[in-house]
Enzyme design. Structure first.
Site, short mmCIF file in Angstrom:
data_model
loop_
_atom_site.label_atom_id
_atom_site.label_comp_id
_atom_site.label_asym_id
_atom_site.label_seq_id
_atom_site.Cartn_x
_atom_site.Cartn_y
_atom_site.Cartn_z
N GLU A 1 0.73 -1.12 0.23
CA GLU A 1 0.07 -0.01 -0.07
C GLU A 1 0.80 1.16 0.01
O GLU A 1 0.52 2.23 -0.67
CB GLU A 1 -0.95 -0.11 1.29
CG GLU A 1 -2.00 -0.92 1.33
CD GLU A 1 -0.98 -2.18 2.22
OE1 GLU A 1 0.16 -2.52 2.08
OE2 GLU A 1 -1.73 -2.54 3.17
N CYS B 1 -1.92 -3.15 7.29
CA CYS B 1 -1.41 -3.39 8.85
C CYS B 1 -1.54 -1.98 9.49
O CYS B 1 -1.52 -0.78 9.20
CB CYS B 1 0.15 -3.71 8.85
SG CYS B 1 1.35 -2.44 8.06
N ARG C 1 9.63 -24.13 -7.37
CA ARG C 1 10.99 -23.97 -6.40
C ARG C 1 11.05 -22.36 -6.30
O ARG C 1 11.60 -21.71 -5.18
CB ARG C 1 12.27 -24.25 -7.17
CG ARG C 1 12.74 -25.47 -6.64
CD ARG C 1 13.91 -25.91 -7.56
NE ARG C 1 14.22 -27.29 -7.81
CZ ARG C 1 14.80 -27.83 -8.90
NH1 ARG C 1 15.57 -27.10 -9.65
NH2 ARG C 1 14.97 -29.10 -8.92
N GLY D 1 12.85 -38.43 -2.92
CA GLY D 1 12.46 -39.61 -3.54
C GLY D 1 11.24 -40.39 -2.88
O GLY D 1 10.31 -39.80 -2.01
N SER E 1 8.93 -38.54 0.42
CA SER E 1 7.82 -37.84 -0.22
C SER E 1 6.64 -38.52 0.63
O SER E 1 5.64 -38.04 1.27
CB SER E 1 7.58 -38.27 -1.47
OG SER E 1 8.60 -37.60 -2.39
C1 AOF Z 1 0.68 -4.73 4.77
N1 AOF Z 1 1.18 -4.72 3.56
O1 AOF Z 1 2.68 -5.21 1.92
C2 AOF Z 1 2.74 -6.56 3.71
C3 AOF Z 1 2.11 -6.61 5.23
O2 AOF Z 1 8.01 -5.86 9.72
P1 AOF Z 1 7.00 -5.26 8.79
O3 AOF Z 1 6.71 -3.44 9.13
O4 AOF Z 1 7.28 -5.31 7.33
O5 AOF Z 1 5.52 -5.76 9.06
C4 AOF Z 1 5.32 -7.25 8.49
C5 AOF Z 1 4.10 -7.42 8.97
O6 AOF Z 1 3.16 -6.81 8.23
C6 AOF Z 1 3.79 -8.95 8.34
O7 AOF Z 1 3.73 -9.94 9.46
C7 AOF Z 1 2.23 -8.95 8.04
O8 AOF Z 1 1.46 -8.99 8.93
C8 AOF Z 1 2.16 -7.56 7.34
N2 AOF Z 1 2.46 -7.53 5.94
N3 AOF Z 1 1.00 -5.96 5.40
O9 AOF Z 1 -0.35 -4.31 4.89
C9 AOF Z 1 2.32 -5.39 3.05
N4 AOF Z 1 3.78 -7.18 3.68
ZN ZN Z 2 1.63 -2.49 5.90
#
Ligand code: AOF
Ligand code: ZN
Length: 320
Positions: free
Chosen positions: A61, A85, A195, A280, A284
């Protein structure tokens, strides 16, 4: 939310862009999840699409809003695959960046399973007067699938486990004498894509002694910056030091483990969200029989040369 601003097809299209941008980064963001964000104007015009590039770097964001500087006043709606977040981690809270922008609405793909976030981001934005909506249907399922490895580590303390197996039509996993694989070009591309999205490859000492596999990502572009883990189950210390040294030189971070629980705990502690079991038949089966799998990818070689292999992907518990 003013019902048709931006119109629903523009929201669905924005989710498609955000999900695709984030998927490209799956396997590159650990211990953070892959996240994508599109910013729309009121008429649905796409102002920016960005994905989170990895732990310590801006969240999706924040990156998407920063990319709107030239058309700042047009910022109207954010479409984000994961709930924004609301906490200070390695980066400042996304809710602050959103509240400091002209955005009035946020569409969310999946709730954040991180206990430090859990509902707080959406609530905070709603309390501040923004229109908050959670998408439903296939776009919600895709958003949930994207963060399923992150949720698995957060809630179960182990990485998401993808078990990849290749069989001939007679059910054998053993390639013809002198060959490391019997897979087609398309199946090899698939193996490398699996991978690429994993933070770790898990294999056994038997496979290493038999094939000395490279286990690197070569056939698809790989945006990952940190070394990928190579976790080897080797109860009897049979893997030669020279193989481990050569793996390090190929950019992998090898480790040797005596049992599966210790191996998984070590990967999770190191931040791995997803691990690909490329082993293998015995190892698995050990993962599958113990219920230690989330996704199974079974490649079956075509009976007739030139025909495409069949690929079957099964999720143990389908996402939301
Ligand atoms: C979001 N947008 O692109 C991501 C989120 O240590 P930080 O600040 O990078 O926070 C990591 C936490 O934020 C991660 O554990 C997850 O809960 C959230 N990731 N949140 O809004 C993002 N990568
Ligand atoms: Zn965030």
């Amino acid at each position: 939310m003013t019902a048709f601003s931006p119109p629903p097809p523009a929201i669905a299209q924005a989710f498609r862009l955000a999900l695709d941008a984030a998927s490209q980064l799956a396997g590159a963001t650990a211990p953070n999840p892959p996240v994508g964000c599109a910013v729309l104007a009121a008429d649905g015009a796409v102002l920016a699409v960005e994905a989170h590039q990895g732990a310590g770097l801006p969240h999706a964001e924040a990156a998407a809003l920063a990319a709107c500087r030239d058309r700042w006043d047009e910022v109207h709606t954010l479409v984000v695959t994961l709930e924004p977040c609301n906490h200070h981690g390695r980066t400042p809270p996304c809710v602050e960046a959103i509240l400091a922008s002209p955005a009035r609405a946020v569409w969310i793909g999946a709730r954040d399973p991180n206990p430090a976030v859990a509902g707080g981001g959406a609530r905070r934005l709603a309390t501040a007067g923004l229109d908050i909506a959670f998408v439903a249907g296939p776009l919600a399922a895709e958003s949930a699938r994207l963060i399923a490895p992150f949720a698995m580590r957060a809630t179960q303390g182990r990485p998401w486990l993808t078990v990849k197996q290749a069989f001939t039509t007679d059910g054998s996993m053993i390639p013809p004498t002198g060959a490391k694989t019997f897979a087609s070009e398309a199946s090899l591309d698939l193996a490398h894509a699996l991978r690429r999205r994993a933070d770790a490859v898990i294999t056994g000492s038997g496979t290493i002694l038999a094939d000395a596999p490279l286990l690197t990502v070569r056939r698809v572009a790989d945006p990952r910056r940190a070394p990928r883990r190579l976790a080897i189950l080797d109860r009897r210390g049979r893997v030669p030091r020279a193989y481990l040294d050569a793996a390090r030189e190929r950019g992998l971070e090898p480790s040797v483990h005596a049992d599966i629980p210790a191996l998984l705990a070590d990967l999770a502690a190191g931040g791995a969200l997803e691990a690909l079991v490329e082993a293998g038949p015995t190892l698995s089966a050990a993962f599958l029989d113990a219920g230690l799998w989330d996704e199974r990818v079974v490649i079956t070689k075509a009976a007739r040369p030139g025909d495409p292999d069949t690929v079957e992907t099964v999720l143990r518990r389908p996402a939301a």
